[in-house]
Design a protein around this motif. Structure first.
Motif, PDB file in Angstrom:
ATOM      1  N   ALA A  56       0.828  -1.206   0.000  1.00 42.36           N
ATOM      2  CA  ALA A  56       0.000   0.000   0.000  1.00 42.36           C
ATOM      3  C   ALA A  56       0.864   1.257   0.000  1.00 42.36           C
ATOM      4  O   ALA A  56       0.561   2.240  -0.695  1.00 42.36           O
ATOM      5  N   ALA A  57       1.952   1.235   0.774  1.00 41.62           N
ATOM      6  CA  ALA A  57       2.837   2.398   0.830  1.00 41.62           C
ATOM      7  C   ALA A  57       3.485   2.662  -0.521  1.00 41.62           C
ATOM      8  O   ALA A  57       3.581   3.812  -0.978  1.00 41.62           O
ATOM      9  N   LEU A  58       3.922   1.602  -1.196  1.00 41.98           N
ATOM     10  CA  LEU A  58       4.538   1.762  -2.515  1.00 41.98           C
ATOM     11  C   LEU A  58       3.519   2.259  -3.537  1.00 41.98           C
ATOM     12  O   LEU A  58       3.854   3.063  -4.417  1.00 41.98           O
ATOM     13  N   LEU A  59       2.292   1.793  -3.427  1.00 43.19           N
ATOM     14  CA  LEU A  59       1.251   2.271  -4.336  1.00 43.19           C
ATOM     15  C   LEU A  59       0.985   3.750  -4.101  1.00 43.19           C
ATOM     16  O   LEU A  59       0.790   4.523  -5.056  1.00 43.19           O
ATOM     17  N   ARG A  60       1.005   4.163  -2.838  1.00 42.33           N
ATOM     18  CA  ARG A  60       0.821   5.579  -2.518  1.00 42.33           C
ATOM     19  C   ARG A  60       1.989   6.407  -3.052  1.00 42.33           C
ATOM     20  O   ARG A  60       1.799   7.514  -3.581  1.00 42.33           O
ATOM     21  N   ALA A  61       3.209   5.896  -2.950  1.00 37.03           N
ATOM     22  CA  ALA A  61       4.386   6.656  -3.376  1.00 37.03           C
ATOM     23  C   ALA A  61       4.488   6.778  -4.887  1.00 37.03           C
ATOM     24  O   ALA A  61       5.143   7.691  -5.392  1.00 37.03           O
ATOM     25  N   GLY A  62       3.884   5.876  -5.602  1.00 34.26           N
ATOM     26  CA  GLY A  62       3.863   5.996  -7.054  1.00 34.26           C
ATOM     27  C   GLY A  62       4.876   5.133  -7.772  1.00 34.26           C
ATOM     28  O   GLY A  62       5.723   4.480  -7.151  1.00 34.26           O
ATOM     29  N   PRO A  63       4.821   5.125  -9.103  1.00 35.92           N
ATOM     30  CA  PRO A  63       5.724   4.295  -9.906  1.00 35.92           C
ATOM     31  C   PRO A  63       7.197   4.623  -9.639  1.00 35.92           C
ATOM     32  O   PRO A  63       7.554   5.772  -9.357  1.00 35.92           O
ATOM     33  N   SER A  64       8.031   3.588  -9.715  1.00 36.40           N
ATOM     34  CA  SER A  64       9.490   3.703  -9.558  1.00 36.40           C
ATOM     35  C   SER A  64       9.918   4.052  -8.141  1.00 36.40           C
ATOM     36  O   SER A  64      11.077   4.391  -7.907  1.00 36.40           O
ATOM     37  N   SER A  65       9.007   3.986  -7.159  1.00 32.50           N
ATOM     38  CA  SER A  65       9.394   4.234  -5.774  1.00 32.50           C
ATOM     39  C   SER A  65      10.127   3.008  -5.226  1.00 32.50           C
ATOM     40  O   SER A  65      10.076   1.915  -5.799  1.00 32.50           O
ATOM     41  N   ALA A  66      10.836   3.190  -4.119  1.00 34.18           N
ATOM     42  CA  ALA A  66      11.639   2.111  -3.551  1.00 34.18           C
ATOM     43  C   ALA A  66      11.655   2.228  -2.035  1.00 34.18           C
ATOM     44  O   ALA A  66      11.486   3.312  -1.468  1.00 34.18           O
ATOM     45  N   VAL A  67      11.903   1.108  -1.382  1.00 36.98           N
ATOM     46  CA  VAL A  67      11.922   1.035   0.080  1.00 36.98           C
ATOM     47  C   VAL A  67      13.323   1.342   0.580  1.00 36.98           C
ATOM     48  O   VAL A  67      14.323   0.825   0.063  1.00 36.98           O
ATOM     49  N   THR A  68      13.413   2.174   1.609  1.00 39.58           N
ATOM     50  CA  THR A  68      14.693   2.470   2.247  1.00 39.58           C
ATOM     51  C   THR A  68      14.507   2.456   3.761  1.00 39.58           C
ATOM     52  O   THR A  68      13.470   2.022   4.273  1.00 39.58           O
ATOM     53  N   GLY A  69      15.507   2.892   4.496  1.00 40.51           N
ATOM     54  CA  GLY A  69      15.383   3.007   5.937  1.00 40.51           C
ATOM     55  C   GLY A  69      15.256   1.674   6.660  1.00 40.51           C
ATOM     56  O   GLY A  69      15.741   0.642   6.201  1.00 40.51           O
ATOM     57  N   ALA A  70      14.559   1.704   7.808  1.00 41.80           N
ATOM     58  CA  ALA A  70      14.491   0.530   8.679  1.00 41.80           C
ATOM     59  C   ALA A  70      13.862  -0.681   7.986  1.00 41.80           C
ATOM     60  O   ALA A  70      14.354  -1.808   8.131  1.00 41.80           O
ATOM     61  N   GLU A  71      12.783  -0.453   7.239  1.00 45.71           N
ATOM     62  CA  GLU A  71      12.132  -1.581   6.568  1.00 45.71           C
ATOM     63  C   GLU A  71      13.053  -2.203   5.520  1.00 45.71           C
ATOM     64  O   GLU A  71      13.126  -3.433   5.395  1.00 45.71           O
TER      65      GLU A  71
END
Length: 299
Positions: A56-71
């Motif tokens: 859900a978070a990636l869908l909110r952030a939009g295309p080509s978004s990526a996970v960083t930080g603690a997760e």
């Protein structure tokens, strides 16, 4: 409808294209769905799984978004405890609650881990440290990333320099790691001078009567053949370092050398206790016949 979703997560725009004019009516209390983020719906009303949260978070952030930080650190197998979801996106999108969406251009390269786009470990670690306030927590994460071979001190320093906003804690921890031995040696020299033991030789090579080199202790009390090793955090980065430490101590024992091992943190935080241990070891070394150990020059 579910076939158009990802783990049961779907955008409100997609729902409208499927004929659901007002999907939010189904997201009210007691409804069959729930609103995850603005424009993002979960097609059930039970607790979402971690993967559904991230989807859900990636869908909110939009295309080509990526996970960083603690997760992202956790996805790399690192022990990060932050509860926030930190994403990078090429678009300007606002996060809500524990969701942090940071605009990033250009985007870093990504790895696919468990089906999710995740930034490299060095970027993830530095970004996780940006959300921390505890030096101990940051040190534990940075040390784990190095120990497990996912990062090097150099890669972390480069990442912290490139992404300087909010990286003071990470840069401070990395600086302390880099100078740990020199600071520890300074503290050890001061302690040795204060307790008035025989002035030791520092970083000299020692050998047995046949000339076989045994080691190069941080401090060497030649009168009683006592070695003092300041085992910095570098010795705990990985199994090979641990093996080298065990082999070194075995050589000392076989040659009849007594050795005192001290962590730099104890020199700083428990100097009186370290002083007692060092004096007791010196007395014990003086009470036994001195083994035939000598200092040598290595050419």
């Amino acid at each position: 409808m579910r076939e158009r979703s990802d783990l049961g997560v779907i955008s409100a725009t997609t729902l409208k294209s499927l004929g659901i004019a007002n999907p939010w009516r189904k997201c009210t209390a007691g409804g069959p769905w729930q609103r995850m983020y603005p424009g993002v719906v979960l097609l059930h009303n039970g607790p979402p799984t971690p993967d559904q949260h991230l989807t859900a978070a990636l869908l909110r952030a939009g295309p080509s978004s990526a996970v960083t930080g603690a997760e992202a650190c956790r996805r790399h197998g690192l022990p990060a405890h932050g509860r926030e979801l930190h994403l990078l996106s090429p678009a300007s999108v606002r996060g809500t609650g524990p969701l942090i969406i940071e605009r990033c251009r250009p985007m870093p390269p990504v790895h696919t881990i468990d089906g999710f786009p995740v930034v490299p470990a060095a970027r993830a670690v530095v970004d996780a440290c940006r959300q921390m306030r505890s030096p101990d927590e940051a040190t534990a994460l940075i040390a784990a990333s190095i120990q497990r071979g996912l990062c090097t001190p150099t890669s972390l320093r480069e990442e912290a320099r490139t992404n300087r906003f909010g990286t003071k804690l990470a840069r401070t921890v990395l600086k302390d790691l880099g100078r740990a031995e020199s600071v520890a040696e300074r503290d050890a020299r001061r302690l040795s001078h204060r307790i008035r033991l025989t002035t030791p030789h520092w970083n000299v090579t020692i050998a047995d009567s046949t000339g076989l080199v045994i080691g190069r202790p941080d401090a060497w009390f030649d009168d009683v053949a006592l070695a003092w090793e300041i085992d910095s955090r570098a010795f705990h980065y990985g199994p090979r370092d641990y093996e080298r430490t065990l082999a070194r101590n075995s050589r000392y024992a076989a040659a009849g050398i007594l050795v005192v091992q001290t962590l730099p943190t104890r020199l700083r935080d428990q100097p009186e206790q370290v002083a007692r241990e060092l004096k007791q070891a010196h007395r014990a070394a003086a009470a036994r016949p001195r083994p035939p150990i000598r200092m040598v020059e290595v050419r």
